[in-house]
Enzyme design. Structure first.
Site, short mmCIF file in Angstrom:
data_model
loop_
_atom_site.label_atom_id
_atom_site.label_comp_id
_atom_site.label_asym_id
_atom_site.label_seq_id
_atom_site.Cartn_x
_atom_site.Cartn_y
_atom_site.Cartn_z
N HIS A 1 0.82 -1.26 0.00
CA HIS A 1 -0.03 -0.18 0.24
C HIS A 1 1.05 1.09 0.01
CE1 HIS A 1 -3.19 2.69 1.13
NE2 HIS A 1 -3.96 1.77 0.64
N ASP B 1 -8.00 -5.53 0.22
CA ASP B 1 -8.37 -6.42 -0.87
C ASP B 1 -8.16 -7.86 -0.60
OD1 ASP B 1 -9.95 -4.55 -2.28
OD2 ASP B 1 -8.18 -3.77 -3.32
N1 ACO Z 1 3.82 -7.53 -4.77
C1 ACO Z 1 5.38 -7.52 -5.00
N2 ACO Z 1 5.97 -6.69 -4.52
C2 ACO Z 1 5.44 -5.73 -4.19
C3 ACO Z 1 4.03 -5.62 -4.08
C4 ACO Z 1 3.21 -6.62 -4.46
N3 ACO Z 1 1.96 -6.45 -3.99
N4 ACO Z 1 3.79 -4.19 -3.62
C5 ACO Z 1 4.92 -3.59 -3.77
N5 ACO Z 1 6.00 -4.31 -4.11
C6 ACO Z 1 7.46 -3.95 -4.13
C7 ACO Z 1 7.54 -3.23 -5.62
O1 ACO Z 1 7.80 -4.17 -6.46
C8 ACO Z 1 8.77 -2.33 -5.13
O2 ACO Z 1 9.91 -3.23 -5.13
P1 ACO Z 1 11.22 -2.52 -5.68
O3 ACO Z 1 11.53 -1.12 -5.02
O4 ACO Z 1 12.10 -3.51 -5.37
O5 ACO Z 1 10.95 -2.19 -7.17
C9 ACO Z 1 8.32 -2.01 -3.84
O6 ACO Z 1 7.58 -2.78 -3.07
C10 ACO Z 1 7.44 -0.58 -3.80
O7 ACO Z 1 6.42 -0.87 -4.62
P2 ACO Z 1 5.57 0.34 -5.22
O8 ACO Z 1 4.69 -0.44 -6.51
O9 ACO Z 1 6.71 1.34 -6.05
O10 ACO Z 1 4.56 0.93 -4.41
P3 ACO Z 1 3.50 2.12 -4.65
O11 ACO Z 1 3.37 2.70 -3.35
O12 ACO Z 1 3.68 2.78 -5.86
O13 ACO Z 1 2.24 1.09 -4.93
C11 ACO Z 1 0.33 -0.41 -4.75
C12 ACO Z 1 1.46 0.61 -3.96
C13 ACO Z 1 0.18 -0.11 -6.06
C14 ACO Z 1 -0.62 -0.83 -3.88
C15 ACO Z 1 1.45 -1.81 -4.80
O14 ACO Z 1 1.80 -2.15 -3.39
C16 ACO Z 1 0.98 -2.93 -5.41
O15 ACO Z 1 0.93 -2.91 -6.76
N6 ACO Z 1 0.17 -3.81 -4.66
C17 ACO Z 1 -0.48 -4.84 -5.47
C18 ACO Z 1 -1.89 -4.43 -6.10
C19 ACO Z 1 -2.98 -4.10 -4.90
O16 ACO Z 1 -3.13 -4.84 -4.14
N7 ACO Z 1 -3.53 -2.87 -4.89
C20 ACO Z 1 -4.62 -2.47 -3.93
C21 ACO Z 1 -4.20 -1.38 -3.19
S1 ACO Z 1 -5.41 -1.13 -1.69
C22 ACO Z 1 -6.81 -0.46 -2.82
O17 ACO Z 1 -6.76 0.17 -3.82
C23 ACO Z 1 -8.08 -0.59 -2.26
#
Ligand code: ACO
Length: 375
Positions: free
Chosen positions: A260, A311
């Site tokens: 998140h 979620d």
């Molecule tokens: N699985 C694997 N790795 C992850 C995940 C994940 N679910 N979420 C974050 N990471 C990793 C990224 O790969 C990144 O790693 P790195 O620095 O080695 O490249 C690091 O953690 C930071 O992740 P970002 O994607 O840059 O974080 P951001 O704040 O931009 O995105 C998000 C947040 C979109 C929620 C992300 O965690 C994600 O894609 N999660 C999966 C989708 C999800 O569950 N979305 C629902 C969110 S809650 C809602 O909308 C109700």
């Protein structure tokens, strides 16, 4: 006035709002001053919807009037179902819902009225009609006749009644009440921000909601609940879970329902919903999904220091209640339409158009070759 670029607007303060507070340090979520945990325990979805829309919990008289207005507006014109029948079979329910809400706007009187009273009336109308669109959209596209919504049952009971035609199960109602309350509102998330950007041009509430539905569909936002369930189904058994996650992480795949932007030590909403997964799993004698989820959760914490967001447990909750997976994200809309509407009304009350800058990194000084000479 140029400022430093922040990808995804991370850490950028984009507005001031009195609707909700997401506190990642305390790990709390506040709606209009009330802790969401207490609201889930003590209130119905309708009470919290009223709170978020109107600013405080309703008195008994206000509650009765509000719920009567909602129940009375649940029907949608039958022409909408003709529209559903014209859609491609493979259309995603979020796309059909987005189209249906746009049609409701075009059929509404004074949809372009952006006064607070007109916006509140439009918000109540959508709150009443979206569950009908979600369930009957599913029914019609699966060859079933639309089922008229109840004029007596509450939001959660009516949803189950429309889906199954049967008596609502009290345990299912309780779990759905929790998820629907926790989905209502959550700061400047992507879809809420999108709704605010749209109405900041002085477009109306319907336009803001249509924008927001499109934004919520994506798997990084609301679409994560159905993608999380698809993942659990693909994993299939607890024995396969750890290797599945290892493989996905090795291949740099995102694990849906984890991580998140705001919460780095867990999502308070996920903790509440998980209790319902436990309760449902025990009552139904089906612990498979919670067992797989626990393994995925432990693995993600150890490997990536990432916690589940709301979620992830919502997916198992809805699956245990036999709700079709393709309805999970549209069900998010049934609730979040309240938060979007409150944000739209707040934005319009103190509006300035959103118009950030972008830094150009394309070429300069190119000269035009006449079309005839271009090869
Ligand atoms: N699985 C694997 N790795 C992850 C995940 C994940 N679910 N979420 C974050 N990471 C990793 C990224 O790969 C990144 O790693 P790195 O620095 O080695 O490249 C690091 O953690 C930071 O992740 P970002 O994607 O840059 O974080 P951001 O704040 O931009 O995105 C998000 C947040 C979109 C929620 C992300 O965690 C994600 O894609 N999660 C999966 C989708 C999800 O569950 N979305 C629902 C969110 S809650 C809602 O909308 C109700």
């Amino acid at each position: 006035m140029a400022s430093e670029y922040s990808p995804g607007l991370e850490g950028v303060m984009a507005g001031i709002s009195g609707i909700s507070e997401v506190d990642p340090i305390q790990n709390t979520l506040i709606y209009r001053g009330y802790d969401a945990r207490e609201l889930v325990e003590k209130c119905s979805f309708e009470e919290v919807a009223y709170l978020v829309l109107y600013g405080d919990l309703p008195t008994h008289t206000e509650y009765d009037a509000f719920t009567s207005r909602i129940k009375a507006q649940r029907d949608v014109p039958s022409s909408i179902y003709d529209l559903y029948r014209s859609f491609d079979n493979s259309a995603h329910p979020m796309d059909t819902l987005k189209a249906a809400v746009a049609v409701l706007a075009a059929q509404a009187k004074n949809a372009s009225d952006i006064s607070e009273s007109a916006s509140l009336a439009a918000a109540e109308s959508l709150l009443a009609k979206i569950p009908t669109l979600v369930v009957n959209g599913y029914r019609v596209t699966h060859g079933d006749a639309p089922r008229p919504p109840s004029k007596e049952l509450d939001h959660n009971q009516n949803f189950f009644y429309m889906l199954t035609g049967g008596e609502p199960n009290p345990m299912f109602n309780k779990a759905l009440n929790a998820t629907q309350i926790l989905y209502i509102e959550h700061g400047f998330n992507a879809s809420t921000f999108s709704s605010r950007v749209t109405v900041s041009t002085l477009a109306d509430l319907y336009c803001g909601v249509v924008s927001a539905i499109g934004t919520l569909k994506g798997p990084l936002h609301g679409g994560a609940n159905e993608h999380a369930m698809a993942m659990l189904l693909e994993i299939g058994t607890p024995e396969r879970a750890e290797a599945w996650v290892d493989d996905a992480l090795t291949n740099k795949k995102k694990i849906m329902g984890f991580g998140h932007r705001e919460y780095k030590k867990g999502d308070s909403r996920a903790v509440i919903v998980k209790k319902h997964v436990q309760e449902l799993s025990d009552a139904l004698g089906n612990r498979k999904w919670i067992e797989i989820s626990d393994i995925v959760e432990a693995k993600m914490l150890a490997a990536k220091n990432l916690y589940p967001n709301v979620d992830f447990p919502v997916a198992s909750t809805y699956y245990l209640m036999d709700i079709p997976v393709e309805l999970y994200t549209p069900m998010f809309v049934m609730s979040r339409v309240v938060g979007w509407s409150a944000n739209i009304i707040e934005q319009l009350a103190n509006n300035r158009i959103f118009r950030p800058q972008s830094e150009y990194n394309g070429p300069h000084d190119k000269k035009v070759t006449p079309l005839a000479a271009r090869v």
